[in-house]
Design a protein around this motif. Structure first.
Motif, PDB file in Angstrom:
ATOM      1  N   LEU A   1      -4.700 -56.459  76.510  1.00 50.29           N
ATOM      2  CA  LEU A   1      -3.439 -55.762  75.229  1.00 50.29           C
ATOM      3  C   LEU A   1      -2.531 -57.076  75.455  1.00 50.29           C
ATOM      4  CD1 LEU A   1      -3.516 -52.619  76.524  1.00 50.29           C
ATOM      5  CD2 LEU A   1      -4.457 -53.468  74.574  1.00 50.29           C
ATOM      6  N   MET A   2      -1.497 -57.501  74.629  1.00 49.69           N
ATOM      7  CA  MET A   2      -0.372 -58.828  74.501  1.00 49.69           C
ATOM      8  C   MET A   2      -0.191 -58.736  75.207  1.00 49.69           C
ATOM      9  SD  MET A   2      -2.176 -60.409  71.638  1.00 49.69           S
ATOM     10  CE  MET A   2      -0.899 -60.933  70.203  1.00 49.69           C
ATOM     11  N   PRO A   3       0.125 -59.375  76.074  1.00 53.83           N
ATOM     12  CA  PRO A   3       1.584 -59.375  76.615  1.00 53.83           C
ATOM     13  C   PRO A   3       2.860 -59.237  76.428  1.00 53.83           C
ATOM     14  CG  PRO A   3       0.268 -61.773  76.786  1.00 53.83           C
ATOM     15  CD  PRO A   3      -0.045 -60.769  76.114  1.00 53.83           C
ATOM     16  N   THR A   4       3.303 -59.737  74.892  1.00 56.32           N
ATOM     17  CA  THR A   4       4.702 -59.169  74.342  1.00 56.32           C
ATOM     18  C   THR A   4       4.582 -57.704  73.997  1.00 56.32           C
ATOM     19  OG1 THR A   4       4.225 -60.853  73.735  1.00 56.32           O
ATOM     20  CG2 THR A   4       5.917 -59.331  72.385  1.00 56.32           C
ATOM     21  N   GLU A   5       3.988 -56.879  74.195  1.00 56.77           N
ATOM     22  CA  GLU A   5       3.928 -55.953  73.850  1.00 56.77           C
ATOM     23  C   GLU A   5       3.763 -55.213  75.147  1.00 56.77           C
ATOM     24  OE1 GLU A   5       3.107 -53.513  71.097  1.00 56.77           O
ATOM     25  OE2 GLU A   5       3.674 -55.754  70.015  1.00 56.77           O
ATOM     26  N   LEU A   6       2.503 -55.578  76.146  1.00 55.09           N
ATOM     27  CA  LEU A   6       3.372 -54.805  77.425  1.00 55.09           C
ATOM     28  C   LEU A   6       4.888 -54.799  78.099  1.00 55.09           C
ATOM     29  CD1 LEU A   6      -0.423 -55.890  78.498  1.00 55.09           C
ATOM     30  CD2 LEU A   6       0.210 -54.001  78.246  1.00 55.09           C
ATOM     31  N   GLN A   7       5.344 -56.070  77.903  1.00 54.34           N
ATOM     32  CA  GLN A   7       6.592 -56.135  78.635  1.00 54.34           C
ATOM     33  C   GLN A   7       7.803 -55.676  77.170  1.00 54.34           C
ATOM     34  OE1 GLN A   7       6.967 -60.631  76.987  1.00 54.34           O
ATOM     35  NE2 GLN A   7       6.649 -60.602  78.684  1.00 54.34           N
ATOM     36  N   ARG A   8       7.440 -55.506  76.375  1.00 61.26           N
ATOM     37  CA  ARG A   8       8.549 -54.980  75.614  1.00 61.26           C
ATOM     38  C   ARG A   8      10.239 -54.486  76.332  1.00 61.26           C
ATOM     39  NH1 ARG A   8       7.281 -49.900  71.500  1.00 61.26           N
ATOM     40  NH2 ARG A   8       8.023 -49.071  73.782  1.00 61.26           N
ATOM     41  N   ASP A   9       9.820 -53.230  76.835  1.00 58.58           N
ATOM     42  CA  ASP A   9      10.732 -52.706  77.371  1.00 58.58           C
ATOM     43  C   ASP A   9      11.476 -52.936  79.158  1.00 58.58           C
ATOM     44  OD1 ASP A   9      10.332 -50.720  75.391  1.00 58.58           O
ATOM     45  OD2 ASP A   9       8.883 -49.453  77.210  1.00 58.58           O
ATOM     46  N   MET A  10      10.947 -53.939  79.750  1.00 53.31           N
ATOM     47  CA  MET A  10      11.076 -54.450  81.045  1.00 53.31           C
ATOM     48  C   MET A  10      12.368 -55.225  80.901  1.00 53.31           C
ATOM     49  SD  MET A  10       7.317 -56.296  81.706  1.00 53.31           S
ATOM     50  CE  MET A  10       8.088 -56.736  83.530  1.00 53.31           C
ATOM     51  N   ARG A  11      13.320 -55.130  82.315  1.00 56.03           N
ATOM     52  CA  ARG A  11      14.564 -55.473  81.985  1.00 56.03           C
ATOM     53  C   ARG A  11      14.606 -57.744  82.364  1.00 56.03           C
ATOM     54  NH1 ARG A  11      17.718 -52.159  86.581  1.00 56.03           N
ATOM     55  NH2 ARG A  11      16.035 -52.251  87.279  1.00 56.03           N
ATOM     56  N   HIS A  12      12.968 -57.632  83.414  1.00 50.94           N
ATOM     57  CA  HIS A  12      12.896 -59.143  83.743  1.00 50.94           C
ATOM     58  C   HIS A  12      11.509 -59.372  83.204  1.00 50.94           C
ATOM     59  CE1 HIS A  12      16.284 -58.863  86.607  1.00 50.94           C
ATOM     60  NE2 HIS A  12      15.492 -57.569  86.491  1.00 50.94           N
ATOM     61  N   PRO A  13      11.980 -58.965  81.876  1.00 46.01           N
ATOM     62  CA  PRO A  13      10.035 -59.668  80.790  1.00 46.01           C
ATOM     63  C   PRO A  13      10.145 -60.949  81.523  1.00 46.01           C
ATOM     64  CG  PRO A  13      11.673 -59.513  79.491  1.00 46.01           C
ATOM     65  CD  PRO A  13      12.683 -59.371  80.961  1.00 46.01           C
ATOM     66  N   GLU A  14      11.091 -62.185  81.863  1.00 49.10           N
ATOM     67  CA  GLU A  14      10.592 -63.824  81.512  1.00 49.10           C
ATOM     68  C   GLU A  14       9.059 -63.456  82.648  1.00 49.10           C
ATOM     69  OE1 GLU A  14      13.315 -62.416  84.578  1.00 49.10           O
ATOM     70  OE2 GLU A  14      12.493 -62.398  82.242  1.00 49.10           O
ATOM     71  N   ARG A  15       9.482 -62.980  84.220  1.00 52.27           N
ATOM     72  CA  ARG A  15       7.894 -62.323  84.967  1.00 52.27           C
ATOM     73  C   ARG A  15       7.074 -62.378  85.059  1.00 52.27           C
ATOM     74  NH1 ARG A  15       9.724 -58.907  89.144  1.00 52.27           N
ATOM     75  NH2 ARG A  15      11.638 -57.497  87.943  1.00 52.27           N
ATOM     76  N   MET A  16       6.611 -61.381  83.638  1.00 47.37           N
ATOM     77  CA  MET A  16       5.131 -60.556  83.670  1.00 47.37           C
ATOM     78  C   MET A  16       5.046 -61.541  82.399  1.00 47.37           C
ATOM     79  SD  MET A  16       3.370 -58.633  81.256  1.00 47.37           S
ATOM     80  CE  MET A  16       2.064 -57.904  81.099  1.00 47.37           C
ATOM     81  N   PHE A  17       2.668 -61.005  83.203  1.00 51.74           N
ATOM     82  CA  PHE A  17       2.097 -62.031  82.212  1.00 51.74           C
ATOM     83  C   PHE A  17       0.795 -61.644  82.667  1.00 51.74           C
ATOM     84  CE2 PHE A  17       2.741 -63.221  86.399  1.00 51.74           C
ATOM     85  CZ  PHE A  17       1.653 -63.664  87.642  1.00 51.74           C
ATOM     86  N   VAL A  18      -0.001 -62.344  81.665  1.00 47.90           N
ATOM     87  CA  VAL A  18      -1.086 -61.101  81.989  1.00 47.90           C
ATOM     88  C   VAL A  18      -2.441 -62.432  83.187  1.00 47.90           C
ATOM     89  CG1 VAL A  18      -3.695 -61.338  80.991  1.00 47.90           C
ATOM     90  CG2 VAL A  18      -2.065 -60.281  79.378  1.00 47.90           C
ATOM     91  N   ALA A  19      -3.089 -61.383  83.625  1.00 48.86           N
ATOM     92  CA  ALA A  19      -4.149 -62.221  84.843  1.00 48.86           C
ATOM     93  C   ALA A  19      -4.804 -61.471  84.919  1.00 48.86           C
ATOM     94  CB  ALA A  19      -3.440 -62.201  86.162  1.00 48.86           C
ATOM     95  N   HIS A  20      -6.041 -61.558  83.892  1.00 48.48           N
ATOM     96  CA  HIS A  20      -7.171 -61.471  83.392  1.00 48.48           C
ATOM     97  C   HIS A  20      -8.613 -61.900  83.842  1.00 48.48           C
ATOM     98  CE1 HIS A  20     -10.609 -60.838  80.592  1.00 48.48           C
ATOM     99  NE2 HIS A  20     -10.171 -59.459  81.458  1.00 48.48           N
ATOM    100  N   PRO A  21      -8.659 -60.764  85.481  1.00 46.23           N
ATOM    101  CA  PRO A  21      -9.806 -61.816  86.247  1.00 46.23           C
ATOM    102  C   PRO A  21     -11.190 -61.245  85.746  1.00 46.23           C
ATOM    103  CG  PRO A  21      -9.421 -59.520  86.773  1.00 46.23           C
ATOM    104  CD  PRO A  21      -8.424 -59.794  85.583  1.00 46.23           C
ATOM    105  N   TYR A  22     -11.875 -61.810  86.209  1.00 43.70           N
ATOM    106  CA  TYR A  22     -13.609 -61.341  85.758  1.00 43.70           C
ATOM    107  C   TYR A  22     -14.262 -60.791  86.919  1.00 43.70           C
ATOM    108  CZ  TYR A  22     -12.972 -63.629  81.566  1.00 43.70           C
ATOM    109  OH  TYR A  22     -12.851 -63.972  80.299  1.00 43.70           O
ATOM    110  N   ASN A  23     -15.081 -60.179  87.299  1.00 41.16           N
ATOM    111  CA  ASN A  23     -15.645 -59.135  87.981  1.00 41.16           C
ATOM    112  C   ASN A  23     -16.513 -59.420  88.525  1.00 41.16           C
ATOM    113  OD1 ASN A  23     -15.542 -56.022  89.715  1.00 41.16           O
ATOM    114  ND2 ASN A  23     -17.198 -55.704  88.654  1.00 41.16           N
TER     115      ASN A  23
END
Length: 500
Positions: free
Chosen positions: A119-141
């Motif tokens: 999922l795109m981080p722009t879509e995920l952070q849409r409703d956040m008050r502090h979107p500047e500190r939100m990002f994707v940290a996609h790991p591997y299992n």
């Protein structure tokens, strides 16, 4: 270096639990919120597997394990956390809602990472008050072993956030790679999706079964990819002319209709049943936890081998492991349990505590011969750190080299057995240190093996022995003087084959 002080994991499934294990074994307290009734059991099992894997992975001193707390609410879990990792199911509305709640409840300076696989981080952070500190940290299992995390910012993520996230991952042995732009599924999963699509077609068309397909991967290019990736592997295939020659030679085949990457296979019931039946037959009697442990053992072995690459500097994931261990030694300097080194000179120094892990045993279930030398080497390394001959000292061009070793095998160390090693200095001069080490059973204190060794102080760049500096001798001499009063150890000074 900026470090994570407290982490929160929102979602404790396969990925969230493994994130928690990575944080915990890095010495970080973790709070978890997951309403699933089995969340605590699942996370506990994942952490247990992670601890087992780390016991095989490294002899470096892990910090004291962080405290794990299961919380009744999301708000409780994120309180006081400076890194919050969201790992809830892959639905945009669910993830967006959870991230918005995290944003409202967390410290405004806390970093918020999402484990989303596409999922795109722009879509995920849409409703956040502090979107500047939100990002994707996609790991591997499994997250606790595989070191990579893809760091992807949205339109409102600040560049500083991604840089800070990468910096904070390093002390827990992870490599954060920052993508230049956001894109669905990022880099890794886009490659895997293309690969997966062609694999499904090969099964669908009865070209091969699942076991044959997996054999093709693991016995060929999978090993190449594990240590050198795609482009560097193909650069070698281009010979001395490099990548340009490779592309000229193999580029035309891209126009051939070999693959079905633009066609989507119909995952109907028949194909699902075929894949499931073949997969079940392939795995045989192995349960999921058995497969996880086998996977972990194999990954540890690969990473250990890669750690020895490039003349001991490490290669690929092995280089990350080497850097992680350097950090652990510099931070802990302990005896393998995160405890500080003993300086009680009234007895031989207890310098290493460990456990015989699965990667150390032979077909009899006993510790194989070269692992005894490894433990004795770790013991002598611990002595060197105690007297100031640490990584910085070695990088400056000087060290002690082992020039003689005599090992006696007096007992057997078995899989899972707790052992410890002690060291008694026998003699010291301005260039040489002679000492006697003993491996003991931790429960009975019984002697399993001994080693008498001689080390020589050297100038590595000049390739010759030199006098040790006063600051090293000032730390070494008092230990030697105290040990001179101890009983001379039985077995010291023996030759090979000497009768009792």
């Amino acid at each position: 270096m900026s470090k994570i002080k407290k982490a929160a994991c929102i979602g404790g499934g396969v990925i969230g639990g493994a994130w928690a294990a990575r944080f915990l074994l890095g010495g970080i307290d973790v709070s978890i919120f997951d309403p699933h009734p089995d969340a605590e059991r699942i996370v506990t099992e994942v952490v247990a597997n992670a601890e087992r894997a780390y016991g095989m992975l490294t002899m470096a001193p892990l910090p004291p394990r962080g405290k794990l707390t299961f919380c009744a609410t999301l708000e409780e879990a994120v309180t006081g956390a400076d890194w919050i990792q969201e790992s809830v199911p892959e639905r945009l509305d669910l993830k967006r809602g959870v991230l918005t709640k995290i944003d409202a409840a967390a410290d405004p300076k806390a970093l918020i990472g999402s484990s989303t696989s596409g999922l795109m981080p722009t879509e995920l952070q849409r409703d956040m008050r502090h979107p500047e500190r939100m990002f994707v940290a996609h790991p591997y299992n499994p997250v606790y072993l595989l070191p990579l995390a893809e760091l992807v910012g949205g339109e409102r993520t600040s560049p500083e956030t991604l840089l800070l996230a990468r910096e904070r991952l390093a002390p827990i042995g992870m490599k954060g790679v920052i993508l230049k732009k956001e894109i669905e599924a990022f880099v890794g999963d886009r490659l895997l999706e293309a690969f997966w699509r062609e694999a499904l077609w090969l099964i669908h068309d009865d070209i091969c079964d699942t076991e044959t397909l997996d054999d093709v991967i693991r016995y060929s290019f999978g090993m190449r990819w594990a240590q050198m990736g795609l482009f560097e592997t193909y650069r070698i295939a281009g010979g001395e002319a490099g990548m340009r020659h490779f592309l000229a030679q193999f580029g035309p085949c891209l126009a051939w209709p070999w693959t079905k990457l633009t066609d989507v296979v119909d995952l109907d019931d028949a194909l699902v049943d075929k894949i499931a039946a073949q997969s079940d037959a392939q795995s045989g009697a192995y349960g999921i936890r058995d497969l996880e442990r086998i996977r972990d053992e194999n990954l540890v072995g690969i990473m250990q081998a890669l750690k020895a690459g490039d003349g001991g500097k490490g290669w690929g994931a092995g280089k990350i492991l080497s850097e992680f261990e350097t950090h652990l030694w510099s931070e802990g300097g302990g005896n393998g349990n995160g405890a500080s080194l003993s300086v009680d000179t009234s007895a031989p120094l207890r310098l290493v505590d460990t456990r015989v892990n699965a990667a150390w045993v032979d077909y009899n279930g006993h510790m194989t011969e070269h692992r005894y030398l490894q433990v004795f080497g770790d013991t002598s390394d611990a002595l060197l750190r105690l007297i100031g001959v640490d990584f910085a000292y070695v990088e400056a061009g000087h060290s002690y080299y082992t020039v003689e070793t005599h090992i006696r095998h007096l007992g057997e160390a078995k899989l899972g057995q707790a052992i410890y090693a002690t060291l008694q200095i026998l003699s010291v001069d301005e260039k040489r240190v002679r000492f006697f080490s003993t491996i003991h059973d931790s429960k009975t204190d019984g002697i399993i093996a001994t080693a008498e060794q001689l080390m020589l102080h050297v100038d590595a760049s000049a390739g010759k022995s030199v006098v040790a500096p006063p600051e090293v001798m000032a730390k070494l001499a008092p230990i030697a003087q105290a040990h001179a009063k101890l009983t001379f150890p039985d077995g010291a000074g023996r030759s090979v084959g000497q009768k009792n």
